[in-house]
Design an enzyme around this catalytic site. Structure first.
Site, PDB file in Angstrom:
ATOM      1  N   GLU A  96      74.378  61.979  71.832  1.00  0.00           N
ATOM      2  CA  GLU A  96      74.967  60.832  71.128  1.00  0.00           C
ATOM      3  C   GLU A  96      75.708  59.903  72.098  1.00  0.00           C
ATOM      4  O   GLU A  96      76.559  60.364  72.864  1.00  0.00           O
ATOM      5  CB  GLU A  96      75.945  61.354  70.059  1.00  0.00           C
ATOM      6  CG  GLU A  96      76.529  60.265  69.197  1.00  0.00           C
ATOM      7  CD  GLU A  96      77.409  60.823  68.055  1.00  0.00           C
ATOM      8  OE1 GLU A  96      77.148  61.947  67.588  1.00  0.00           O
ATOM      9  OE2 GLU A  96      78.343  60.129  67.658  1.00  0.00           O
ATOM     10  N   LYS A 107      83.814  66.739  62.415  1.00  0.00           N
ATOM     11  CA  LYS A 107      82.578  66.474  63.172  1.00  0.00           C
ATOM     12  C   LYS A 107      82.930  65.742  64.465  1.00  0.00           C
ATOM     13  O   LYS A 107      82.360  66.015  65.533  1.00  0.00           O
ATOM     14  CB  LYS A 107      81.605  65.656  62.316  1.00  0.00           C
ATOM     15  CG  LYS A 107      80.190  65.566  62.872  1.00  0.00           C
ATOM     16  CD  LYS A 107      79.971  64.443  63.849  1.00  0.00           C
ATOM     17  CE  LYS A 107      78.525  64.343  64.294  1.00  0.00           C
ATOM     18  NZ  LYS A 107      78.289  63.275  65.258  1.00  0.00           N
ATOM     19  N   ASP A 112      77.252  79.672  72.840  1.00  0.00           N
ATOM     20  CA  ASP A 112      76.610  79.654  71.526  1.00  0.00           C
ATOM     21  C   ASP A 112      77.358  78.662  70.624  1.00  0.00           C
ATOM     22  O   ASP A 112      78.383  78.998  70.032  1.00  0.00           O
ATOM     23  CB  ASP A 112      76.663  81.081  70.953  1.00  0.00           C
ATOM     24  CG  ASP A 112      75.988  81.209  69.602  1.00  0.00           C
ATOM     25  OD1 ASP A 112      75.746  80.186  68.946  1.00  0.00           O
ATOM     26  OD2 ASP A 112      75.716  82.363  69.198  1.00  0.00           O
ATOM     27  N   HIS A 146      80.230  51.293  69.943  1.00  0.00           N
ATOM     28  CA  HIS A 146      79.034  52.114  69.822  1.00  0.00           C
ATOM     29  C   HIS A 146      77.768  51.292  70.052  1.00  0.00           C
ATOM     30  O   HIS A 146      76.786  51.787  70.567  1.00  0.00           O
ATOM     31  CB  HIS A 146      79.029  52.693  68.406  1.00  0.00           C
ATOM     32  CG  HIS A 146      78.093  53.832  68.208  1.00  0.00           C
ATOM     33  ND1 HIS A 146      78.312  55.054  68.789  1.00  0.00           N
ATOM     34  CD2 HIS A 146      76.953  53.925  67.507  1.00  0.00           C
ATOM     35  CE1 HIS A 146      77.318  55.854  68.430  1.00  0.00           C
ATOM     36  NE2 HIS A 146      76.498  55.197  67.663  1.00  0.00           N
TER      37      HIS A 146
END
Ligand code: MEV
Length: 441
Positions: free
Chosen positions: A97, A280, A296, A394
């Site tokens: 991202e 998130k 992991d 962004h």
């Protein structure tokens, strides 16, 4: 090692290298590697792993998973400016991202104004669960297990004398009675200090070994024997204090930005819909380092979100409050089951290089950096959301991805992206027509 309030804290030793690599983003990839190598001792071979290919050979990939047919590469970026427990750290992040590496670096620069991140970590104790059903007498079973704790732990420890020599091994056995849709069940928790391992293999092996012992003690039937990803004995915490004036930019005063971030946190703390997105943002930073170091990330994700719901309602993993001086104070706490030995951390050559760049000596130090990066990422997102919005920053990076998806290569990527940003039309058809126009002229 310092022991305080039952928390095992491993502070970093201060060292010389700096993470304040001004203008890093303006350099070419090769120049960045060269600059980074001035701070971190990497062999030529290790540096080549970053720039050439994917580090992981096909043979090694084939040994790691079944039915391998190839490898899958992702960008590896370096977040700059991080200071964790007084030590400058360059942070490798693997992520697809745009804006994440830039966001972390930016927030770490703000954090530097207040001395950087202060982090701590609990002892690396993981939980293994053994499920027992069909118990003739559940209460008698609890008593029988607890009365035999010492022998059971000795059996578990005999499986891994090296771990015990290193100071790890079984710490406790706890028993819970669950009332389930299939009737009462007993769940035995085996607590094991796994030292610098993630711990799944150690814990699962011990659970499988103890299951028949538990069956014999209780008359019950053992079923599942597996670690819990809600590793809530293995928490990492990071704290940051940012002076109010450091938050001011453009027309926004520091007080406005700090207040906006506090309001954003209050929203996430009260609302699971917002908390999911807020967390998130935290995990954008956490996962990127977890992935870079071959750990992991599904285990870390599962643990983080389960921990966020521990009070019965899913909520924010972080807090953002202002102190009496108006400083913005952020805090993050989450379970981090990370290893620096075993698994892909040692098998994947690039993961080894990532650990070297981080300069961490053990899993606890890694967890403290990861928690700091999660907090930084959260700060970057909230600062943008509470002020100009995230799209502005962004879009330039998004435009580059759209340009590449349209087939742009080399210098065309930035040229097409910039033209799309200027025209405020960041779309694949626009990118294609900009590329075609160029090749036709
Ligand atoms: C996007 O990847 C992450 C954010 O949505 C996080 C947040 O909303 O706090 C920007």
């Amino acid at each position: 090692m310092i022991f305080s309030l039952g928390v095992h804290v491993t502070p970093f030793m201060p060292s010389k290298p700096t993470s304040r690599l001004s203008g890093f983003y303006t350099l070419t990839v090769q120049e960045r590697i060269t600059l980074m190598r001035e701070q971190v001792v990497l062999s030529d071979e290790e540096a080549d792993l970053l720039s050439e290919g994917m580090g992981l050979s096909l043979d090694r990939a084939n040994a790691m998973v079944e039915n391998a047919v190839g490898r899958y590469a992702l960008p590896l970026g370096i977040a700059t400016n991080f200071v964790v427990n007084g030590r400058d750290v360059l942070v490798p992040m693997v992520i697809e991202e745009p804006s994440v590496v830039a966001g972390a670096s930016f927030a770490a620069r703000l954090a530097r104004r207040g001395g950087g991140f202060v982090a701590e970590v609990d002892a690396p104790v993981m939980i293994g669960q053994v499920q027992l059903v069909d118990l003739p007498d559940p209460l008698a079973a609890v008593n029988a297990i607890l009365a035999d704790r010492a022998r059971l732990m000795a059996i578990a420890n005999a499986l891994d004398p090296v771990l015990v020599d290193l100071g790890g091994g079984a710490q406790d056995i706890q028993v819970r009675i669950l009332d389930t849709a299939r009737g009462p069940m007993l769940v035995v928790h085996l607590l094991i200090d796994v030292r610098d391992a993630m711990g799944a293999n150690v814990v699962n092996t011990a659970c499988e070994r103890l299951a028949p012992e538990l069956a014999a003690l209780t008359g019950g039937t053992p079923y599942l024997r597996i670690l819990s990803n809600l590793a809530d004995h293995r928490l990492a915490r990071a704290r940051v204090t940012i002076p109010e004036d450091a938050l001011a930019f453009e027309t926004f005063t520091g007080a406005q930005v700090a207040d906006g971030i506090e309001l954003a946190w209050a929203f996430a703390a009260a609302d699971p819909y917002r908390a999911a997105t807020h967390n998130k943002g935290v995990m954008n930073g956490v996962d990127a380092v977890v992935l870079a170091t071959g750990n992991d990330w599904r285990a870390v994700e599962a643990g983080a979100h389960a921990y966020a719901a521990r009070g019965g309602q899913y909520t924010s993993l972080s807090t953002w409050r202002r102190d009496r001086q108006g400083n913005l104070v952020g805090h993050l706490e989450l379970p981090l089951a990370l290893g620096t030995v075993g698994g892909a951390t040692r098998v994947h050559p690039t993961a080894r290089v990532a650990l070297k760049i981080l300069g961490v000596q053990n899993a606890g130090e890694l967890a403290m950096v990861v928690a700091s990066v999660g907090l930084a990422q959260n700060l970057a997102a909230l600062r943008a959301l509470a002020t100009e919005g995230i799209q502005k920053g962004h879009m330039a990076l998004h435009a580059r991805q759209v340009a590449m998806a349209a087939g742009a290569v080399g210098a065309d990527i930035d040229r097409v992206a910039q033209a799309m940003v200027e025209s405020r039309a960041i779309r694949i058809d626009v990118a294609r027509s900009l590329l075609n126009k160029d090749s036709a002229s």
